[in-house]
Design a protein around this motif. Structure first.
Motif, PDB file in Angstrom:
ATOM      1  N   ARG A 276     -14.143  11.839  -0.732  1.00  0.00           N
ATOM      2  CA  ARG A 276     -13.634  12.797  -1.611  1.00  0.00           C
ATOM      3  C   ARG A 276     -12.687  14.045  -1.252  1.00  0.00           C
ATOM      4  O   ARG A 276     -12.257  14.549  -2.004  1.00  0.00           O
ATOM      5  CB  ARG A 276     -14.926  13.304  -2.297  1.00  0.00           C
ATOM      6  CG  ARG A 276     -15.574  12.257  -3.226  1.00  0.00           C
ATOM      7  CD  ARG A 276     -16.602  12.881  -4.290  1.00  0.00           C
ATOM      8  NE  ARG A 276     -17.386  11.683  -4.834  1.00  0.00           N
ATOM      9  CZ  ARG A 276     -18.284  11.872  -5.607  1.00  0.00           C
ATOM     10  NH1 ARG A 276     -18.944  13.111  -5.857  1.00  0.00           N
ATOM     11  NH2 ARG A 276     -18.962  11.021  -6.231  1.00  0.00           N
ATOM     12  N   SER A 277     -12.859  14.523  -0.116  1.00  0.00           N
ATOM     13  CA  SER A 277     -12.080  15.395   0.613  1.00  0.00           C
ATOM     14  C   SER A 277     -11.041  14.886   1.309  1.00  0.00           C
ATOM     15  O   SER A 277     -11.173  14.758   2.530  1.00  0.00           O
ATOM     16  CB  SER A 277     -12.959  16.622   1.426  1.00  0.00           C
ATOM     17  OG  SER A 277     -12.151  17.280   2.074  1.00  0.00           O
ATOM     18  N   ARG A 278      -9.624  15.147   0.753  1.00  0.00           N
ATOM     19  CA  ARG A 278      -8.587  14.547   1.780  1.00  0.00           C
ATOM     20  C   ARG A 278      -8.335  15.503   2.695  1.00  0.00           C
ATOM     21  O   ARG A 278      -7.955  15.260   3.794  1.00  0.00           O
ATOM     22  CB  ARG A 278      -7.112  14.740   0.808  1.00  0.00           C
ATOM     23  CG  ARG A 278      -6.134  14.328   1.535  1.00  0.00           C
ATOM     24  CD  ARG A 278      -4.986  14.408   0.472  1.00  0.00           C
ATOM     25  NE  ARG A 278      -5.103  13.179  -0.435  1.00  0.00           N
ATOM     26  CZ  ARG A 278      -4.078  12.782  -1.245  1.00  0.00           C
ATOM     27  NH1 ARG A 278      -2.986  13.676  -1.461  1.00  0.00           N
ATOM     28  NH2 ARG A 278      -4.203  11.974  -2.127  1.00  0.00           N
ATOM     29  N   VAL A 279      -8.872  17.148   2.426  1.00  0.00           N
ATOM     30  CA  VAL A 279      -8.585  18.028   3.628  1.00  0.00           C
ATOM     31  C   VAL A 279      -9.378  17.607   4.570  1.00  0.00           C
ATOM     32  O   VAL A 279      -9.096  17.743   6.012  1.00  0.00           O
ATOM     33  CB  VAL A 279      -8.904  19.471   2.906  1.00  0.00           C
ATOM     34  CG1 VAL A 279      -8.952  20.513   3.995  1.00  0.00           C
ATOM     35  CG2 VAL A 279      -7.864  19.812   1.780  1.00  0.00           C
ATOM     36  N   LEU A 280     -10.825  17.312   4.509  1.00  0.00           N
ATOM     37  CA  LEU A 280     -11.526  17.132   5.684  1.00  0.00           C
ATOM     38  C   LEU A 280     -11.338  15.638   6.499  1.00  0.00           C
ATOM     39  O   LEU A 280     -11.290  15.631   7.367  1.00  0.00           O
ATOM     40  CB  LEU A 280     -13.012  17.031   5.090  1.00  0.00           C
ATOM     41  CG  LEU A 280     -14.068  16.765   6.033  1.00  0.00           C
ATOM     42  CD1 LEU A 280     -14.116  17.925   7.035  1.00  0.00           C
ATOM     43  CD2 LEU A 280     -15.445  16.471   5.415  1.00  0.00           C
ATOM     44  N   ALA A 281     -10.921  14.745   5.379  1.00  0.00           N
ATOM     45  CA  ALA A 281     -10.617  13.515   6.081  1.00  0.00           C
ATOM     46  C   ALA A 281      -9.308  13.444   7.140  1.00  0.00           C
ATOM     47  O   ALA A 281      -9.298  12.992   8.188  1.00  0.00           O
ATOM     48  CB  ALA A 281     -10.198  12.430   5.074  1.00  0.00           C
TER      49      ALA A 281
END
Length: 218
Positions: A169-174
């Motif tokens: 769900r988190s592109r930033v974290l991925a």
């Protein structure tokens, strides 16, 4: 004691070393005095973000023997994930530069037990507790589909599911994990022993079961 500049693997080692001290009954209680409190008025530089269950027996700073300003903690019942949790975790890694994200589950989790009960046919809980149970239910169904039925197997499955959910769900974290800037791990805490066991990891070198520090001894 400062942990600025740690790699994700080194950050995990710091947490596991602190947990070992807690288990042995020899915590250092670092950075918990008036001097540290004063130092932090200018800002914070936590080295890890912890998404843990809200259970009162699961205080991250205590079980990992850490002090003020070292952990950025987000807690929800059953460590369920919603927009506020995703935003908080992204704030921890993107703004505060936390190098490690920890999903912290535990045995005898009430949210997992409630979801298991609903799957078994019991009526759902009232109010917003129902929403928490519904977010845990996919983990229970996945565990059962894999032939897993013990409490520890259910807990581990739910921890893995939460780790996957954060990265899905988190592109930033991925992207941070893909670029080896941040690591994500799932830990299972055992209430009776006080020990945190490694369940899963993303973006870190190979690790062991979490019984001992695996990289930089701190």
């Amino acid at each position: 004691m400062t942990f600025s500049g740690l790699s994700p693997a080194e950050a995990l080692d710091v947490l596991l070393a602190g947990n070992q001290r807690f288990v042995r009954g020899v915590p250092l209680h670092p950075n918990q005095d008036a001097v540290r409190r004063s130092e932090l008025t200018a800002g914070q530089e936590p080295f890890a973000a912890v998404l843990g269950c809200s259970d009162s027996r699961l205080a991250a700073e205590i079980i990992f023997d850490q002090g003020l300003g070292e952990l950025f903690v987000v807690r929800t019942a059953g460590h369920v994930v919603g927009p506020e949790v995703l935003g908080s975790v992204e704030y921890g890694t993107n703004i505060l530069n936390c190098r490690l994200v920890v999903v912290l589950g535990h045995d005898s989790c009430g949210a997992v037990a409630a979801a298991r009960a609903v799957v078994a046919g019991e009526p759902p809980a009232p109010g917003y507790v129902r929403d928490i149970v519904e977010r845990v239910t996919p983990s229970i169904l996945a565990a059962q589909a894999a032939g897993l039925h013990s409490d520890s197997e259910m807990i581990d499955t739910h921890i893995r599911h939460t780790v996957d959910l954060l990265l899905d769900r988190s592109r930033v974290l991925a992207e941070q994990v893909a670029h080896h800037h941040v690591g994500v791990v799932g830990l299972a805490y055992h209430l009776a022993e006080g020990k945190a066991r490694l369940v899963t990891s993303r973006g870190l070198p190979e690790t062991t079961t979490g019984d001992t520090p695996t990289h930089a001894a701190v």
